[in-house]
Design a protein around this motif. Structure first.
Motif, PDB file in Angstrom:
ATOM      1  N   ASN B 135      62.583  58.330  92.485  1.00  0.00           N
ATOM      2  CA  ASN B 135      61.933  57.945  93.737  1.00  0.00           C
ATOM      3  C   ASN B 135      61.467  56.493  93.747  1.00  0.00           C
ATOM      4  O   ASN B 135      60.751  56.082  94.649  1.00  0.00           O
ATOM      5  CB  ASN B 135      60.730  58.856  94.011  1.00  0.00           C
ATOM      6  CG  ASN B 135      61.173  60.298  94.229  1.00  0.00           C
ATOM      7  OD1 ASN B 135      62.325  60.544  94.579  1.00  0.00           O
ATOM      8  ND2 ASN B 135      60.273  61.230  94.007  1.00  0.00           N
ATOM      9  N   LEU B 136      61.869  55.723  92.743  1.00  0.00           N
ATOM     10  CA  LEU B 136      61.480  54.311  92.704  1.00  0.00           C
ATOM     11  C   LEU B 136      62.488  53.480  93.492  1.00  0.00           C
ATOM     12  O   LEU B 136      63.641  53.896  93.661  1.00  0.00           O
ATOM     13  CB  LEU B 136      61.454  53.816  91.259  1.00  0.00           C
ATOM     14  CG  LEU B 136      60.431  54.427  90.299  1.00  0.00           C
ATOM     15  CD1 LEU B 136      60.668  53.894  88.902  1.00  0.00           C
ATOM     16  CD2 LEU B 136      59.008  54.141  90.741  1.00  0.00           C
ATOM     17  N   SER B 137      62.063  52.287  93.933  1.00  0.00           N
ATOM     18  CA  SER B 137      62.999  51.374  94.595  1.00  0.00           C
ATOM     19  C   SER B 137      63.913  50.752  93.535  1.00  0.00           C
ATOM     20  O   SER B 137      63.654  50.873  92.331  1.00  0.00           O
ATOM     21  CB  SER B 137      62.221  50.268  95.302  1.00  0.00           C
ATOM     22  OG  SER B 137      61.672  49.406  94.328  1.00  0.00           O
ATOM     23  N   GLY B 138      64.965  50.103  93.980  1.00  0.00           N
ATOM     24  CA  GLY B 138      65.924  49.493  93.051  1.00  0.00           C
ATOM     25  C   GLY B 138      65.265  48.540  92.066  1.00  0.00           C
ATOM     26  O   GLY B 138      65.523  48.581  90.862  1.00  0.00           O
ATOM     27  N   GLY B 139      64.379  47.700  92.589  1.00  0.00           N
ATOM     28  CA  GLY B 139      63.715  46.723  91.730  1.00  0.00           C
ATOM     29  C   GLY B 139      62.807  47.399  90.714  1.00  0.00           C
ATOM     30  O   GLY B 139      62.761  47.019  89.545  1.00  0.00           O
ATOM     31  N   MET B 140      62.088  48.430  91.172  1.00  0.00           N
ATOM     32  CA  MET B 140      61.184  49.155  90.258  1.00  0.00           C
ATOM     33  C   MET B 140      61.974  49.837  89.159  1.00  0.00           C
ATOM     34  O   MET B 140      61.553  49.870  88.002  1.00  0.00           O
ATOM     35  CB  MET B 140      60.400  50.210  91.039  1.00  0.00           C
ATOM     36  CG  MET B 140      59.340  49.638  91.952  1.00  0.00           C
ATOM     37  SD  MET B 140      58.578  51.029  92.815  1.00  0.00           S
ATOM     38  CE  MET B 140      57.292  50.224  93.714  1.00  0.00           C
ATOM     39  N   LYS B 141      63.124  50.395  89.530  1.00  0.00           N
ATOM     40  CA  LYS B 141      63.951  51.061  88.531  1.00  0.00           C
ATOM     41  C   LYS B 141      64.362  50.086  87.441  1.00  0.00           C
ATOM     42  O   LYS B 141      64.301  50.406  86.247  1.00  0.00           O
ATOM     43  CB  LYS B 141      65.226  51.619  89.192  1.00  0.00           C
ATOM     44  CG  LYS B 141      65.038  52.937  89.887  1.00  0.00           C
ATOM     45  CD  LYS B 141      66.378  53.435  90.406  1.00  0.00           C
ATOM     46  CE  LYS B 141      66.182  54.729  91.191  1.00  0.00           C
ATOM     47  NZ  LYS B 141      67.405  55.167  91.851  1.00  0.00           N
ATOM     48  N   GLN B 142      64.778  48.889  87.846  1.00  0.00           N
ATOM     49  CA  GLN B 142      65.222  47.914  86.848  1.00  0.00           C
ATOM     50  C   GLN B 142      64.056  47.491  85.950  1.00  0.00           C
ATOM     51  O   GLN B 142      64.228  47.311  84.748  1.00  0.00           O
ATOM     52  CB  GLN B 142      65.839  46.690  87.530  1.00  0.00           C
ATOM     53  CG  GLN B 142      67.156  46.990  88.218  1.00  0.00           C
ATOM     54  CD  GLN B 142      68.181  47.657  87.321  1.00  0.00           C
ATOM     55  OE1 GLN B 142      68.255  48.878  87.260  1.00  0.00           O
ATOM     56  NE2 GLN B 142      68.958  46.875  86.592  1.00  0.00           N
ATOM     57  N   LYS B 143      62.867  47.378  86.555  1.00  0.00           N
ATOM     58  CA  LYS B 143      61.706  46.999  85.739  1.00  0.00           C
ATOM     59  C   LYS B 143      61.348  48.127  84.777  1.00  0.00           C
ATOM     60  O   LYS B 143      60.987  47.877  83.620  1.00  0.00           O
ATOM     61  CB  LYS B 143      60.517  46.640  86.644  1.00  0.00           C
ATOM     62  CG  LYS B 143      60.702  45.287  87.318  1.00  0.00           C
ATOM     63  CD  LYS B 143      59.455  44.845  88.061  1.00  0.00           C
ATOM     64  CE  LYS B 143      59.230  45.673  89.306  1.00  0.00           C
ATOM     65  NZ  LYS B 143      58.057  45.225  90.072  1.00  0.00           N
ATOM     66  N   LEU B 144      61.487  49.356  85.250  1.00  0.00           N
ATOM     67  CA  LEU B 144      61.231  50.495  84.355  1.00  0.00           C
ATOM     68  C   LEU B 144      62.246  50.492  83.209  1.00  0.00           C
ATOM     69  O   LEU B 144      61.897  50.742  82.044  1.00  0.00           O
ATOM     70  CB  LEU B 144      61.316  51.816  85.127  1.00  0.00           C
ATOM     71  CG  LEU B 144      61.203  53.082  84.265  1.00  0.00           C
ATOM     72  CD1 LEU B 144      59.880  53.112  83.510  1.00  0.00           C
ATOM     73  CD2 LEU B 144      61.361  54.340  85.111  1.00  0.00           C
ATOM     74  N   GLY B 145      63.510  50.187  83.552  1.00  0.00           N
ATOM     75  CA  GLY B 145      64.540  50.096  82.517  1.00  0.00           C
ATOM     76  C   GLY B 145      64.158  49.078  81.469  1.00  0.00           C
ATOM     77  O   GLY B 145      64.295  49.305  80.256  1.00  0.00           O
ATOM     78  N   LEU B 146      63.630  47.946  81.940  1.00  0.00           N
ATOM     79  CA  LEU B 146      63.224  46.894  81.008  1.00  0.00           C
ATOM     80  C   LEU B 146      62.062  47.368  80.134  1.00  0.00           C
ATOM     81  O   LEU B 146      62.049  47.131  78.921  1.00  0.00           O
ATOM     82  CB  LEU B 146      62.832  45.645  81.805  1.00  0.00           C
ATOM     83  CG  LEU B 146      62.598  44.375  81.005  1.00  0.00           C
ATOM     84  CD1 LEU B 146      63.845  43.981  80.239  1.00  0.00           C
ATOM     85  CD2 LEU B 146      62.158  43.231  81.906  1.00  0.00           C
ATOM     86  N   ILE B 147      61.110  48.059  80.736  1.00  0.00           N
ATOM     87  CA  ILE B 147      59.968  48.557  79.959  1.00  0.00           C
ATOM     88  C   ILE B 147      60.452  49.516  78.869  1.00  0.00           C
ATOM     89  O   ILE B 147      60.045  49.415  77.707  1.00  0.00           O
ATOM     90  CB  ILE B 147      58.949  49.283  80.883  1.00  0.00           C
ATOM     91  CG1 ILE B 147      58.312  48.273  81.840  1.00  0.00           C
ATOM     92  CG2 ILE B 147      57.874  49.981  80.049  1.00  0.00           C
ATOM     93  CD1 ILE B 147      57.418  48.912  82.884  1.00  0.00           C
ATOM     94  N   CYS B 148      61.350  50.425  79.235  1.00  0.00           N
ATOM     95  CA  CYS B 148      61.863  51.376  78.247  1.00  0.00           C
ATOM     96  C   CYS B 148      62.626  50.650  77.147  1.00  0.00           C
ATOM     97  O   CYS B 148      62.619  51.073  75.988  1.00  0.00           O
ATOM     98  CB  CYS B 148      62.758  52.412  78.914  1.00  0.00           C
ATOM     99  SG  CYS B 148      61.845  53.587  79.924  1.00  0.00           S
ATOM    100  N   ALA B 149      63.298  49.575  77.533  1.00  0.00           N
ATOM    101  CA  ALA B 149      64.061  48.818  76.545  1.00  0.00           C
ATOM    102  C   ALA B 149      63.139  48.033  75.619  1.00  0.00           C
ATOM    103  O   ALA B 149      63.514  47.694  74.501  1.00  0.00           O
ATOM    104  CB  ALA B 149      65.030  47.867  77.251  1.00  0.00           C
TER     105      ALA B 149
END
Lengths: 378, 312
Positions: B135-149
């Protein structure tokens, strides 16, 4: 191997199943549905066989005999017919699968000699049903004969000389006493477990590929064995829950006598669940689309389980080649274990062979499955 | 062992297609190295091989001295890879995804909580930690991806087109995190199709058809571009581009919004020729001025030359 990673994977998988209505339905509703369908739908007992009657005499005695057929509960009189041609027509139209023909001199011959022939005609296109129906008919006739003999004795002071030429009584007792559900229901539990278990795990790896989560997952230090164990843990719990549900339904709802021990049942059921989940996982590793994996899982579990496990078709009546084939059909071991535990109360010692077979199966499947997964996109 | 990443003669085929053809480059620790090129240039294939999820057909990859081709599993604890397609679990919440990846990399609980809070703060995702990732926006998803990375503090960070489809604000936050990481000595390799983003990298490899056309700092790449660049602002830049084809000294034409970038062999000689050509059909245009090339100009100059060479 890291227990921490296994648990992390297991917890993640559990959350995913918990939040996915489709997986939840497979895990919880499918066993319930199948238990009802298979438990009630599959029965080797045949009741209310449609029967036509051609009563050429229409006397008190002939009507009493027809009444005996109806009262037995095995038969339903669908038509009363004038002649043999009408019998043929009725069978062609599937109005009945058998006919009872009472000759025109039935009561006269009976009164004179103490014995009178009646004819029964059966449609043998469905040999199984017909055989059973013939058994029922013989049973009804022999009961009527015994009843007649008793009345004859009361009237004449001696038994009629030629009554009950053939004694059919044992067959009647056999069919009355043995309810086929006791034989079928334990097998149903095995079928459901195989189906549901393999369905659940068959999707776990393909789902990761299809949703695009696998690429990132395999870039982490997770090992294939950790991935497998992590994926199996939650489904093992679900599988055991389903097994407990089905077994409880068998015992408390379908009232199959349970003579064995819960410990034996739990042990063998865990073993079988493990094999089934392992097979589903292996399918999931080999087939990367969810639809494909689900289909293969269905074929690989449904066919051997229903046809070759001995759940409905007795293994010792199969041709030798097919019988040999059943030794690699893992559900046959669990079906025979369940029947033995339920109906005979067998313990671990008596079940050593099928349990060993299942254990070997489990070890083999897990070994293959653990090696099948490659952390690679090529 | 000075290089964080050293790849040599890397090659990967898909059937008859050579996706990556003899690619070599090195990345120093703490660099933000960019792989730039259009779709199909081989960026993703290189990323995947570096991440150890795709095996090369030839060549070597060293990450911090670890041979990724021979022992990908040895390299994995030290790297983080963020695929182009969102690779996290959409049916898990932000916090659950972070926790999952932290556990896979064996991050201690205390560290996970502290670092997770810090990263969520930097990415402005704090208020969304209980939201499902789907349910996140595209930008939020990418930032979450970065956090997980980043939850396990990798030595090498591999980002495949991390800001595609990301809004400008999120993109700025994203880059702020990357710059922070550089301070901490994390080596970053990212691929991008955005030329403006390429300019933010310390060094770039310009990739086309599976081969590196040029590899240097953005500054030096621009300096090395053959010829000079003239900008022709116009109300109808397409007409300008059509009119200027074939003018002597013109090496290439590139449409840049409301202007046309004209690459010429000699700016002083070519400018009057261009003005004269446009005066003929009376095409309105602004002042023709010399401009500094951007990475896009450099890229088109290189690739355009390559296509011409192939055609010849």
């Amino acid at each position: 191997m890291s227990l921490r990673r296994v648990l992390a994977l297991g917890f993640k998988e559990f959350l995913q199943v918990w939040r996915d209505p489709r997986s939840l339905a497979v895990a919880l509703l499918m066993p319930l549905m199948q238990m009802v369908l298979l438990g009630y739908g599959v029965s080797l007992d045949i009741r209310r066989v449609p029967l036509c009657v051609q009563d050429q005499e229409n006397s008190t005695e002939s009507r009493a005999l027809v009444e005996d057929f109806v009262a037995s509960g095995w038969f339903a009189i669908t038509r009363t017919l004038p002649d043999n041609a009408a019998v043929r027509t009725a069978m062609d139209r599937e109005q009945c699968i058998g006919a009872l023909v009472i000759p025109v001199d039935f009561s006269r011959v009976l009164a004179a000699t103490g014995q009178a022939p009646v004819q029964s005609i059966f449609d043998a296109t469905d040999t199984n049903t017909t055989n059973i129906a013939i058994g029922y008919a013989e049973g009804v006739i022999s009961l009527a004969t015994a009843d007649f003999a008793a009345r004859w004795e009361a009237a004449h002071g001696t038994r009629p000389t030629r009554v009950g030429v053939v004694d059919f009584e044992p067959r009647v007792w056999f069919n009355e006493g043995l309810d086929s559900k006791n034989f079928i229901i334990p097998g149903v539990v095995a079928v459901i477990l195989a189906l549901v278990g393999a369905q659940l795990t068959s999707l776990t790896i393909s789902r990761e590929w299809e949703r695009g989560t696998m690429e990132q997952l395999i870039s982490t230090p997770v090992q294939p064995i950790e991935l497998m164990l992590g994926k199996l843990v939650p489904y093992f719990a679900i599988g055991l829950f389903d097994a407990a549900f089905c077994l409880a339904a068998a015992i408390f709802w379908f009232r199959v006598p349970f003579l064995g021990s819960i410990v034996t049942l739990a042990l063998t059921t865990s073993l079988f669940t493990f094999v089934v989940l392992g097979i589903g996982y292996l399918i999931s590793v080999r087939i990367r689309s969810q639809i494909g994996a689900s289909q293969v899982a269905l074929v690989l579990t449904m066919l051997p389980t229903t046809l070759l496990s001995g759940y409905t078709f007795p293994i010792d009546q199969m041709p030798a080649a097919i019988r040999a084939l059943t030794f690699i059909v893992y559900p046959r071991y669990y079906v025979s274990i369940l029947r033995a535990v339920f109906l005979k109360g067998s313990g671990v010692a008596e079940l050593a062979f099928p349990m060993l077979a299942l254990t070997l199966y489990a070890v083999f499947i897990i070994w293959v499955a653990a090696r099948a997964f490659r952390k690679s996109l090529d | 062992m000075a290089e964080a990443i050293a790849i040599g003669n890397l090659t990967r085929r898909f059937g008859p297609l050579v996706a990556v053809n003899g690619v070599s480059f090195t990345v120093a620790p703490g660099e933000i190295f960019g792989l730039v090129g259009p779709d199909g240039a081989g960026k993703t294939t290189i990323m995947r091989m570096l991440a150890g999820v795709l095996s090369p057909h030839a060549g070597t990859i060293l990450l911090d001295g670890i041979d990724v081709v021979a022992a990908p599993e040895r390299a994995k604890p030290h790297l983080s890879y963020m695929p182009q397609r969102f690779g996290l679990y959409e049916d898990l919440t932000v916090a659950e995804n972070i926790r999952f990846y932290a556990e896979l990399f064996g991050v201690p609980r205390k560290e996970r909580i502290a670092r997770g809070a810090e990263l969520l703060e930097a990415a402005a995702l704090g208020p969304f930690r209980r939201r499902l990732a789907g349910n996140l926006s595209g930008g939020m998803k990418q930032k979450l991806g970065l956090i997980c990375a980043l939850i396990h503090t990798p030595r090498v960070l591999l980002l495949d087109e991390p800001t595609t489809g990301v809004d400008p604000v999120s993109r700025r936050e994203f880059w702020a995190i990357l710059y922070d990481l550089r301070e901490q000595g994390v080596t970053i390799l990212l691929s991008t199709a955005y030329m403006d983003e390429a300019e933010r990298c310390t060094r770039l490899a310009l990739l086309h058809a599976g081969e590196i056309r040029s590899c240097d700092t953005p500054q030096r790449l621009k300096q090395a571009m053959p010829g000079a660049l003239l900008a022709v602002p116009a109300a109808d830049p397409r007409a300008v581009r059509a009119a200027l084809g074939g003018v002597p000294g013109v090496l290439g034409l590139l449409l840049m919004g409301d202007r046309v970038h004209v690459r010429v062999d000699d700016a002083a000689r070519a400018a009057p020729l261009l003005a004269a050509r446009l005066a003929g059909p009376n095409i309105a245009h602004g002042e023709i001025a010399r401009v500094e090339p951007g990475i896009e100009d450099v890229f088109v100059a290189l690739v355009g030359d390559a296509t011409k060479a192939e055609a010849a």
